[in-house]
Design a protein around this motif. Structure first.
Motif, mmCIF file in Angstrom:
data_model
loop_
_atom_site.group_PDB
_atom_site.id
_atom_site.type_symbol
_atom_site.label_atom_id
_atom_site.label_comp_id
_atom_site.label_asym_id
_atom_site.label_seq_id
_atom_site.Cartn_x
_atom_site.Cartn_y
_atom_site.Cartn_z
ATOM 1 N N VAL A 261 76.522 -1.265 72.527
ATOM 2 C CA VAL A 261 76.400 -2.726 72.641
ATOM 3 C C VAL A 261 75.037 -3.069 73.242
ATOM 4 N N PRO A 262 74.075 -3.487 72.409
ATOM 5 C CA PRO A 262 72.769 -3.870 72.951
ATOM 6 C C PRO A 262 72.840 -5.200 73.684
ATOM 7 N N ASP A 263 71.831 -5.458 74.525
ATOM 8 C CA ASP A 263 71.897 -6.647 75.382
ATOM 9 C C ASP A 263 71.308 -7.887 74.725
ATOM 10 N N PHE A 264 71.411 -8.003 73.415
ATOM 11 C CA PHE A 264 71.016 -9.243 72.752
ATOM 12 C C PHE A 264 72.093 -9.615 71.740
ATOM 13 N N THR A 265 72.155 -10.887 71.424
ATOM 14 C CA THR A 265 73.165 -11.376 70.487
ATOM 15 C C THR A 265 72.554 -11.564 69.106
ATOM 16 N N LEU A 266 73.426 -11.678 68.115
ATOM 17 C CA LEU A 266 72.985 -11.903 66.740
ATOM 18 C C LEU A 266 74.087 -12.690 66.042
ATOM 19 N N SER A 267 73.788 -13.893 65.623
ATOM 20 C CA SER A 267 74.809 -14.706 64.971
ATOM 21 C C SER A 267 75.070 -14.194 63.558
ATOM 22 N N THR A 268 76.314 -14.372 63.122
ATOM 23 C CA THR A 268 76.663 -13.969 61.761
ATOM 24 C C THR A 268 75.819 -14.725 60.751
ATOM 25 N N ARG A 269 75.551 -15.996 61.023
ATOM 26 C CA ARG A 269 74.742 -16.789 60.096
ATOM 27 C C ARG A 269 73.338 -16.198 59.940
ATOM 28 N N ALA A 270 72.708 -15.836 61.046
ATOM 29 C CA ALA A 270 71.368 -15.244 60.974
ATOM 30 C C ALA A 270 71.406 -13.903 60.263
ATOM 31 N N SER A 271 72.460 -13.136 60.509
ATOM 32 C CA SER A 271 72.575 -11.828 59.884
ATOM 33 C C SER A 271 72.820 -11.940 58.384
ATOM 34 N N ARG A 272 73.471 -12.997 57.948
ATOM 35 C CA ARG A 272 73.706 -13.201 56.522
ATOM 36 C C ARG A 272 72.473 -13.746 55.804
ATOM 37 N N GLN A 273 71.620 -14.433 56.531
ATOM 38 C CA GLN A 273 70.453 -15.037 55.894
ATOM 39 C C GLN A 273 69.459 -14.008 55.364
ATOM 40 N N VAL A 274 69.505 -12.789 55.880
ATOM 41 C CA VAL A 274 68.556 -11.765 55.420
ATOM 42 C C VAL A 274 69.070 -11.026 54.184
ATOM 43 N N LEU A 275 70.289 -11.318 53.748
ATOM 44 C CA LEU A 275 70.867 -10.590 52.623
ATOM 45 C C LEU A 275 70.401 -11.183 51.289
ATOM 46 N N GLY B 275 76.551 -7.025 63.292
ATOM 47 C CA GLY B 275 75.653 -6.522 64.309
ATOM 48 C C GLY B 275 75.540 -7.501 65.469
ATOM 49 N N PRO B 276 74.743 -7.109 66.475
ATOM 50 C CA PRO B 276 73.881 -5.929 66.554
ATOM 51 C C PRO B 276 74.557 -4.665 67.087
ATOM 52 N N ALA C 244 79.180 -12.621 69.971
ATOM 53 C CA ALA C 244 78.098 -12.548 68.989
ATOM 54 C C ALA C 244 77.442 -11.175 68.934
ATOM 55 N N ARG C 245 78.277 -10.139 68.944
ATOM 56 C CA ARG C 245 77.763 -8.772 68.895
ATOM 57 C C ARG C 245 78.296 -7.983 67.704
ATOM 58 N N GLY C 246 79.198 -8.554 66.901
ATOM 59 C CA GLY C 246 79.752 -7.814 65.782
ATOM 60 C C GLY C 246 81.071 -7.138 66.079
ATOM 61 N N LEU C 247 81.796 -7.621 67.101
ATOM 62 C CA LEU C 247 83.113 -7.061 67.430
ATOM 63 C C LEU C 247 84.230 -8.100 67.278
ATOM 64 N N GLY C 248 83.978 -9.099 66.446
ATOM 65 C CA GLY C 248 85.041 -10.022 66.079
ATOM 66 C C GLY C 248 85.471 -10.997 67.138
ATOM 67 N N SER C 249 84.553 -11.475 67.974
ATOM 68 C CA SER C 249 84.956 -12.404 69.041
ATOM 69 C C SER C 249 85.467 -13.722 68.479
ATOM 70 N N GLN D 274 68.719 -4.043 59.043
ATOM 71 C CA GLN D 274 68.091 -3.046 59.919
ATOM 72 C C GLN D 274 66.957 -3.647 60.746
ATOM 73 N N LYS D 275 66.198 -4.573 60.150
ATOM 74 C CA LYS D 275 65.066 -5.163 60.867
ATOM 75 C C LYS D 275 65.514 -6.066 62.020
ATOM 76 N N LEU D 276 66.804 -6.447 62.028
ATOM 77 C CA LEU D 276 67.325 -7.292 63.093
ATOM 78 C C LEU D 276 67.828 -6.488 64.291
ATOM 79 N N VAL D 277 67.944 -5.171 64.114
ATOM 80 C CA VAL D 277 68.471 -4.294 65.166
ATOM 81 C C VAL D 277 67.442 -3.197 65.440
ATOM 82 N N PRO D 278 66.534 -3.396 66.388
ATOM 83 C CA PRO D 278 65.489 -2.401 66.656
ATOM 84 C C PRO D 278 66.071 -1.022 66.959
#
Length: 307
Positions: A176-190, A262-263, A92-97, A235-239
């Motif tokens: 690679v920051p030490d927090f995860t970000l789901s694709t679903r959450a990242s798409r919801q801001v679009l 991301g992130p 859940a970092r944006g590297l296609g896991s 951008q607001k999801l990745v400090p």
């Protein structure tokens, strides 16, 4: 009788700035998967490495779901199943896991059942499972891929891809920051719609991006990686994202972008990789975000049997 196959699948970075849901690159970071079929019964799943404490060991496991889809499609009769996963791709970092898991399960199951499906058929299955082809295409085929889904001859959706390699080496420095970000959450801001001006901006940048990668004219990447469809909203999801980009460019990067949803943030370079990675991590640190980095190159092979 025990039958075993082992597959190596690369991680991927998708979007690459303006190429939203279309452009992907296979990276030299890998998950390994061993699939065994026996005459016994039951499902056993073992996970080591990234996600060892989070990945399901049940029928909800996405590797098993992918493998089962192949077995069902080709009519392969199986008994006991053992899956061993050794993961280096961060979850859940944006590297296609998830794409690596899907593709690994499909390729392993296809191999163990006699390679009855073509790579294109595996690509279709992977796209259906993932929901879009931008990560599964490079995970399966390697290199840089351009992909889309279009109506087929009978009206059904069909996944298409084009693969190539640049004529010169290109490094990818992934912070690679030490927090995860789901694709679903990242798409919801679009946003659901964008302006004609922003659409034209991305069309132009994507055209230059692909031309620069095809010809090896990497000096164009600084502006070719610019985007107005997804990065400004994520951008607001990745400090610290703008500062991380600026730090990468100031230390020799040719350009930078969000990796996938991301992130992770990714910089492209042909030299000074260590300085760029250190600077990106330091920039995250100034925003109280712990991070590490990987220096990767382009994997040319995609998913492959390694035993």
């Amino acid at each position: 009788m025990l039958k075993t196959v082992k597959v190596r699948v690369p991680g991927t970075t998708a979007n690459c700035g303006p190429g939203f849901d279309s452009v992907g690159i296979a990276c030299t970071i890998y998950n390994s998967l061993e699939l065994s079929v026996s005459e016994a019964s039951g499902l056993t799943i073992e996970v080591s490495g990234e996600g060892a404490g989070a990945i399901p060991h049940s029928e909800k496991n996405i590797v098993w779901q992918a493998a089962r889809a192949v077995f069902t499609k080709v009519g392969f009769v199986y008994g006991g199943i053992r899956i061993r996963m050794d993961n280096a791709i961060p979850l859940a970092r944006g590297l296609g896991s998830s794409a690596a898991a899907i593709v690994g399960g499909l390729v392993a199951a296809n191999s163990i059942s006699g390679n009855q499906l073509t790579r294109q058929q595996l690509f279709e299955l992977a796209t259906e499972m993932e929901g879009h082809p931008d990560n599964v295409a490079p995970a399966l085929f390697g290199g840089i891929t351009l992909s889309t889904v279009a109506a087929g001859s009978e009206g059904a959706s069909q996944a298409h891809h084009l693969r190539f390699l640049p004529p010169a080496p290109l490094s990818m420095i992934v912070a690679v920051p030490d927090f995860t970000l789901s694709t679903r959450a990242s798409r919801q801001v679009l946003p659901q719609t964008v302006s004609l001006q922003d659409a034209v901006f991305n069309v132009g940048r994507t055209a230059i991006l692909i031309g620069a990668l095809c010809k090896g004219e990497f000096q164009h990447l600084q502006y070719a990686l610019e985007d107005k469809l997804h990065q400004p909203y994520r951008q607001k999801l990745v400090p610290g994202m703008p500062e991380v980009f600026q730090a990468a460019l100031a230390n020799g990067a040719l350009g930078a972008a969000i990796s996938g949803a991301g992130p992770c943030l990714i910089a492209f370079a042909v030299s000074r990789e260590t300085a760029i990675g250190d600077a990106m991590v330091a920039a995250f640190g100034r925003h109280q975000i712990k991070a590490g980095y990987h220096v990767l190159s382009i994997d040319p092979d995609g998913a492959k049997i390694i035993n």
